[in-house]
Design a protein around this motif. Structure first.
Motif, PDB file in Angstrom:
ATOM      1  N   SER A 189      -4.231   6.842 -18.200  1.00 32.87           N
ATOM      2  CA  SER A 189      -3.866   6.379 -16.861  1.00 32.87           C
ATOM      3  C   SER A 189      -4.526   7.230 -15.783  1.00 32.87           C
ATOM      4  N   ILE A 190      -4.802   6.586 -14.640  1.00 29.35           N
ATOM      5  CA  ILE A 190      -5.410   7.280 -13.508  1.00 29.35           C
ATOM      6  C   ILE A 190      -4.434   7.303 -12.337  1.00 29.35           C
ATOM      7  N   SER A 191      -4.313   8.461 -11.728  1.00 25.34           N
ATOM      8  CA  SER A 191      -3.466   8.639 -10.548  1.00 25.34           C
ATOM      9  C   SER A 191      -4.338   8.802  -9.312  1.00 25.34           C
ATOM     10  N   ASP A 192      -3.760   8.438  -8.157  1.00 28.39           N
ATOM     11  CA  ASP A 192      -4.503   8.447  -6.887  1.00 28.39           C
ATOM     12  C   ASP A 192      -3.590   9.001  -5.804  1.00 28.39           C
ATOM     13  N   SER A 193      -4.009  10.108  -5.196  1.00 25.22           N
ATOM     14  CA  SER A 193      -3.230  10.707  -4.103  1.00 25.22           C
ATOM     15  C   SER A 193      -3.878  10.444  -2.740  1.00 25.22           C
ATOM     16  N   TRP A 194      -4.872   9.583  -2.703  1.00 25.72           N
ATOM     17  CA  TRP A 194      -5.756   9.293  -1.575  1.00 25.72           C
ATOM     18  C   TRP A 194      -6.794  10.390  -1.383  1.00 25.72           C
ATOM     19  N   TRP A 195      -6.387  11.629  -1.430  1.00 24.40           N
ATOM     20  CA  TRP A 195      -7.333  12.741  -1.283  1.00 24.40           C
ATOM     21  C   TRP A 195      -7.930  13.170  -2.618  1.00 24.40           C
ATOM     22  N   GLY A 196      -7.431  12.614  -3.706  1.00 23.48           N
ATOM     23  CA  GLY A 196      -7.945  13.004  -5.013  1.00 23.48           C
ATOM     24  C   GLY A 196      -7.478  12.060  -6.107  1.00 23.48           C
ATOM     25  N   TYR A 197      -8.172  12.149  -7.259  1.00 26.13           N
ATOM     26  CA  TYR A 197      -7.842  11.347  -8.430  1.00 26.13           C
ATOM     27  C   TYR A 197      -7.661  12.269  -9.630  1.00 26.13           C
ATOM     28  N   ALA A 198      -6.889  11.791 -10.611  1.00 23.98           N
ATOM     29  CA  ALA A 198      -6.764  12.506 -11.880  1.00 23.98           C
ATOM     30  C   ALA A 198      -6.569  11.485 -12.986  1.00 23.98           C
ATOM     31  N   GLN A 199      -7.245  11.704 -14.111  1.00 20.63           N
ATOM     32  CA  GLN A 199      -7.076  10.810 -15.252  1.00 20.63           C
ATOM     33  C   GLN A 199      -6.496  11.566 -16.429  1.00 20.63           C
ATOM     34  N   ASN A 200      -5.551  10.919 -17.118  1.00 23.85           N
ATOM     35  CA  ASN A 200      -4.926  11.499 -18.296  1.00 23.85           C
ATOM     36  C   ASN A 200      -5.852  11.454 -19.503  1.00 23.85           C
ATOM     37  N   GLU A 201      -5.524  12.284 -20.483  1.00 23.72           N
ATOM     38  CA  GLU A 201      -6.244  12.272 -21.752  1.00 23.72           C
ATOM     39  C   GLU A 201      -6.272  10.858 -22.313  1.00 23.72           C
ATOM     40  N   LYS A 202      -7.421  10.460 -22.858  1.00 24.73           N
ATOM     41  CA  LYS A 202      -7.566   9.098 -23.358  1.00 24.73           C
ATOM     42  C   LYS A 202      -6.953   8.903 -24.742  1.00 24.73           C
ATOM     43  N   LYS A 203      -7.120   9.872 -25.630  1.00 27.31           N
ATOM     44  CA  LYS A 203      -6.575   9.759 -26.969  1.00 27.31           C
ATOM     45  C   LYS A 203      -5.077  10.060 -26.946  1.00 27.31           C
ATOM     46  N   VAL A 204      -4.312   9.222 -27.626  1.00 26.50           N
ATOM     47  CA  VAL A 204      -2.861   9.398 -27.640  1.00 26.50           C
ATOM     48  C   VAL A 204      -2.492  10.774 -28.176  1.00 26.50           C
ATOM     49  N   GLU A 205      -3.210  11.242 -29.205  1.00 27.57           N
ATOM     50  CA  GLU A 205      -2.891  12.549 -29.788  1.00 27.57           C
ATOM     51  C   GLU A 205      -3.112  13.675 -28.789  1.00 27.57           C
ATOM     52  N   ASP A 206      -4.193  13.610 -27.999  1.00 27.09           N
ATOM     53  CA  ASP A 206      -4.459  14.637 -26.986  1.00 27.09           C
ATOM     54  C   ASP A 206      -3.421  14.571 -25.861  1.00 27.09           C
ATOM     55  N   TYR A 207      -3.003  13.363 -25.531  1.00 34.06           N
ATOM     56  CA  TYR A 207      -1.954  13.155 -24.532  1.00 34.06           C
ATOM     57  C   TYR A 207      -0.663  13.827 -24.990  1.00 34.06           C
ATOM     58  N   TYR A 208      -0.275  13.601 -26.246  1.00 32.16           N
ATOM     59  CA  TYR A 208       0.939  14.220 -26.791  1.00 32.16           C
ATOM     60  C   TYR A 208       0.821  15.745 -26.812  1.00 32.16           C
TER      61      TYR A 208
ATOM     62  N   ARG B  38       0.836  -1.189   0.000  1.00 32.35           N
ATOM     63  CA  ARG B  38       0.000   0.000   0.000  1.00 32.35           C
ATOM     64  C   ARG B  38       0.868   1.236   0.000  1.00 32.35           C
ATOM     65  N   THR B  39       0.613   2.142  -0.916  1.00 34.26           N
ATOM     66  CA  THR B  39       1.276   3.440  -0.910  1.00 34.26           C
ATOM     67  C   THR B  39       0.212   4.526  -0.970  1.00 34.26           C
ATOM     68  N   GLN B  40       0.512   5.641  -0.373  1.00 31.14           N
ATOM     69  CA  GLN B  40      -0.430   6.759  -0.381  1.00 31.14           C
ATOM     70  C   GLN B  40      -0.589   7.333  -1.785  1.00 31.14           C
ATOM     71  N   LEU B  41       0.496   7.278  -2.552  1.00 32.33           N
ATOM     72  CA  LEU B  41       0.514   7.926  -3.858  1.00 32.33           C
ATOM     73  C   LEU B  41       0.731   6.907  -4.974  1.00 32.33           C
ATOM     74  N   LEU B  42      -0.192   6.888  -5.918  1.00 32.71           N
ATOM     75  CA  LEU B  42      -0.065   6.114  -7.145  1.00 32.71           C
ATOM     76  C   LEU B  42      -0.084   7.104  -8.303  1.00 32.71           C
ATOM     77  N   ILE B  43       0.989   7.132  -9.068  1.00 31.44           N
ATOM     78  CA  ILE B  43       1.059   8.006 -10.233  1.00 31.44           C
ATOM     79  C   ILE B  43       0.876   7.169 -11.486  1.00 31.44           C
ATOM     80  N   GLY B  44      -0.136   7.525 -12.275  1.00 31.49           N
ATOM     81  CA  GLY B  44      -0.395   6.851 -13.535  1.00 31.49           C
ATOM     82  C   GLY B  44       0.202   7.642 -14.679  1.00 31.49           C
ATOM     83  N   LEU B  45       0.996   6.982 -15.513  1.00 32.82           N
ATOM     84  CA  LEU B  45       1.655   7.610 -16.653  1.00 32.82           C
ATOM     85  C   LEU B  45       1.128   7.006 -17.941  1.00 32.82           C
TER      86      LEU B  45
END
Length: 454
Positions: A329-348, A318-325
Motif C-alpha cells: 500500500s502507498i500512503s500520501d501526506s501531500w508533502w510526501g509518499y511512502a510505500q509498504n513492503e511488497k512481499k507479505v513476509e517482509d511486511y509481517y 479530498r483529504t490531505q492525508l491518505l494512509i495505506g495499510l
C-alpha cells in the motif's frame, strides 16, 4: 474522434495517481522519522476540517488473472486471513499512536486487492470494526470495496453494508468468454447481473464496473457486445482503461504473446467503439479513463470542481492525508509518499519488529509541489492557472513550451496565466500532464515504464 491524433499521441505515459510518479521517487527515501513527521503535519491540517482517507490492500486471490498488474498473492489457503487482518490492525494502531490523542475522522475507506472478497464476510467485518474502533466516521463518509463477481456472495454484500459500505466496484473486464478464458478470469454475465441487482436491492448507492480494452483475443465486435450488456445493467460509473502488457514485470502475462493482442490500429478501434457506446448511453467523461452518469457523485464532483485523484483513482472527496495499510500500500501526506513492503513476509517481519512496514518513499520539493498542483488540476478539471507566484517555477515554463504542438492540434488552449484542455483534448489528458512532468523530462526512461496512453 480523430484517429490520426490517437495514433500520434499513443505513447507510453503515467496514469498520474501521484506526482512524482513512483519510478521517479528519490533513490534515497526520507527517513522513517521524517515520514512520521509528514504524517503528523498532514493529520493536523486535515483531520478536523476534512478527515482522512484509508486504503487497505488485501492481496490474496485464489487464482491468477493473467492480465492483472496488481500486487497479489495466489493461494487457496484461507487460514491466511486471520494473520493478515491482525497485521493490518497492528499497523493501523501504530499510526493511531503516532497521531496522538485526537481520534482520526474517517472520510473515505476503500478495500482493494488482490481480491478483498477472498476474505470471509465475518473476517471483513472484523477488519472494518477494528479499523473504526478508535476512530470517528465522517457524517458524509465514502466506504467502497472491489468485488470479484466469481466469489462475492450475498453475505459479503450484506456484511459490508452493515458496517457502512455503500459503494461497490465490480471487476467485469469483458463479457466475452474467449477473452475471459485467455486472462484466466472465471465469471459470467449472470453473476455480474446478480451482484449488481443484489447490491442495489440491499441499498448500495454507487456501482462501478471496470472494463479493460486491448486484452488478448479482444475484437471490436466483442467490445460492442460487452458494452451493450454493460449499458443494460446501467452501472453508475465505469472505469474504461487500457490493458498494460508488461510481461517482464508480471510473468503471468507470458501465458499469451503479443500476437494474441490487438495491434495498435485495432486497439484504437476497440477504444473508440467502447467510448462512443458509453457516451451515447449518457455517460459523461469526467477524467482519464472514467465515465459516470449525471446522477452519480463522481459526475457531480466534477461539475462542482471538487473532484480529486489519488492512489485509489478518482474520488469525490479530498483529504490531505491518505494512509495505506497492508502489503504494498502507498500512503500520501501531500508533502510526501511512502510505500509498504511488497512481499507479505517482509511486511509481517517489520511489524513484528514494531516498525512501520515502509520500504521506500519520496519527500516533495517546492518544484514537485507546484507541478503536482498543476497536474492534479488538469486531471480533475481539465484546466490550471498560475496567477500567484507560489504556483510558478522554471519547470512550469518549460512545460508550457512542450505544449506548442498540442496547441496547434487544438488539444489545449493557452491564455495568459491559464491553460485549458479542449473538448477535443480530453482523451489526451495523460499526454498534457506529461508535459508538466519535470522529473520524467529530466531523466527520460530508457526502457518501458508505463502503459500506452491509448
Amino acid at each position: 474522434m480523430d484517429k490520426d491524433l490517437l495514433f500520434k499521441y499513443n505513447i507510453p505515459g503515467p496514469r498520474y495517481t501521484s506526482y512524482p510518479t513512483v519510478p521517479y521517487w528519490q533513490k534515497t527515501p526520507p527517513s522513517i522519522d521524517k515520514w512520521k513527521e509528514l504524517v503528523q503535519d498532514a493529520f493536523t491540517v486535515s483531520n478536523q476540517k476534512e478527515g482522512i482517507s484509508l486504503y487497505v490492500h488485501l492481496p490474496f486471490c485464489e487464482s491468477l488473472c493473467t492480465y492483472c498488474g496488481c500486487n497479489t498473492r495466489i493461494t487457496i489457503n484461507h487460514a491466511v486471513e486471520n494473520k493478515y487482518i491482525q497485521a493490518v490492525l497492528k499497523e493501523w494502531k501504530m499510526y493511531c499512536a503516532l497521531l496522538g490523542e485526537e481520534k482520526p475522522l474517517i472520510r473515505e475507506l476503500h478495500l482493494g486487492g488482490g481480491t478483498p472478497t477472498f476474505f470471509s464476510p465475518g473476517n471483513l467485518v472484523k477488519l472494518v470494526k477494528g479499523l473504526l474502533e478508535n476512530a470517528q466516521v465522517h457524517t458524509d463518509a465514502r466506504f467502497g470495496f472491489e468485488a470479484h463477481p466469481g466469489n462475492t456472495t450475498d453475505e459479503h454484500l450484506e456484511a459490508l453494508y452493515s458496517v457502512g459500505f455503500r459503494r461497490i466496484s465490480i471487476g467485469v473486464q469483458d463479457f466475452n468468454p474467449v477473452v475471459l478464458a485467455m486472462i484466466n478470469r472465471h465469471q459470467t454475465f449472470e453473476q455480474v447481473k446478480h451482484l449488481t441487482l443484489k447490491a442495489r436491492e440491499i441499498g448500495y448507492t454507487s456501482v462501478n464496473y471496470d472494463i479493460v480494452y486491448g486484452l488478448p483475443q479482444q475484437k471490436n465486435c466483442s467490445m460492442m457486445q460487452t458494452m451493450l450488456r454493460v449499458i443494460q445493467l446501467k452501472p453508475d460509473r465505469i472505469a474504461f482503461y487500457s490493458y498494460a502488457h508488461v510481461p517482464w514485470i508480471k510473468p503471468g502475462q507470458r501465458s499469451y504473446t503479443e500476437k494474441d493482442l490487438p495491434d495498435a490500429d485495432h486497439k484504437i478501434a476497440i477504444y473508440e467503439t467502447g467510448r462512443n457506446a458509453l457516451e451515447l448511453a449518457g455517460y459523461e467523461d469526467i477524467g482519464m479513463d472514467h465515465f459516470a452518469l449525471r446522477s452519480d457523485e463522481l459526475y457531480k464532483a466534477a461539475t462542482q470542481e471538487r473532484l480529486h485523484r489519488n492512489f485509489m483513482g478518482y474520488t469525490d472527496t479530498r483529504t490531505q492525508l491518505l494512509i495505506g495499510l497492508g502489503a504494498s500500500s502507498i500512503s500520501d501526506s501531500w508533502w510526501g509518499y511512502a510505500q509498504n513492503e511488497k512481499k507479505v513476509e517482509d511486511y509481517y517481519k517489520k511489524l513484528a519488529a514494531d516498525e512501520l512496514p515502509v520500504f521506500r518513499g519520496h519527500e516533495l520539493s517546492r518544484e514537485d509541489l507546484i507541478m503536482r498542483k498543476h497536474i492534479l488540476r488538469l486531471m480533475t478539471s481539465f484546466e490550471t492557472s498560475w496567477a500567484s507566484s507560489s504556483e510558478v517555477c522554471a519547470e512550469l515554463y518549460q512545460a508550457l513550451e512542450r505544449l506548442s504542438e498540442m496547441e496547434v492540434d487544438e488539444l489545449v488552449e493557452l491564455e495568459p496565466f491559464r491553460l485549458r484542455i479542449t473538448e477535443k483534448g480530453k482523451a489526451f489528458v495523460r499526454n498534457v500532464c506529461m508535459a508538466f512532468d519535470a522529473r520524467l523530462w529530466a531523466d527520460l526512461p530508457q526502457t518501458t515504464l508505463f502503459s500506452q496512453t491509448v
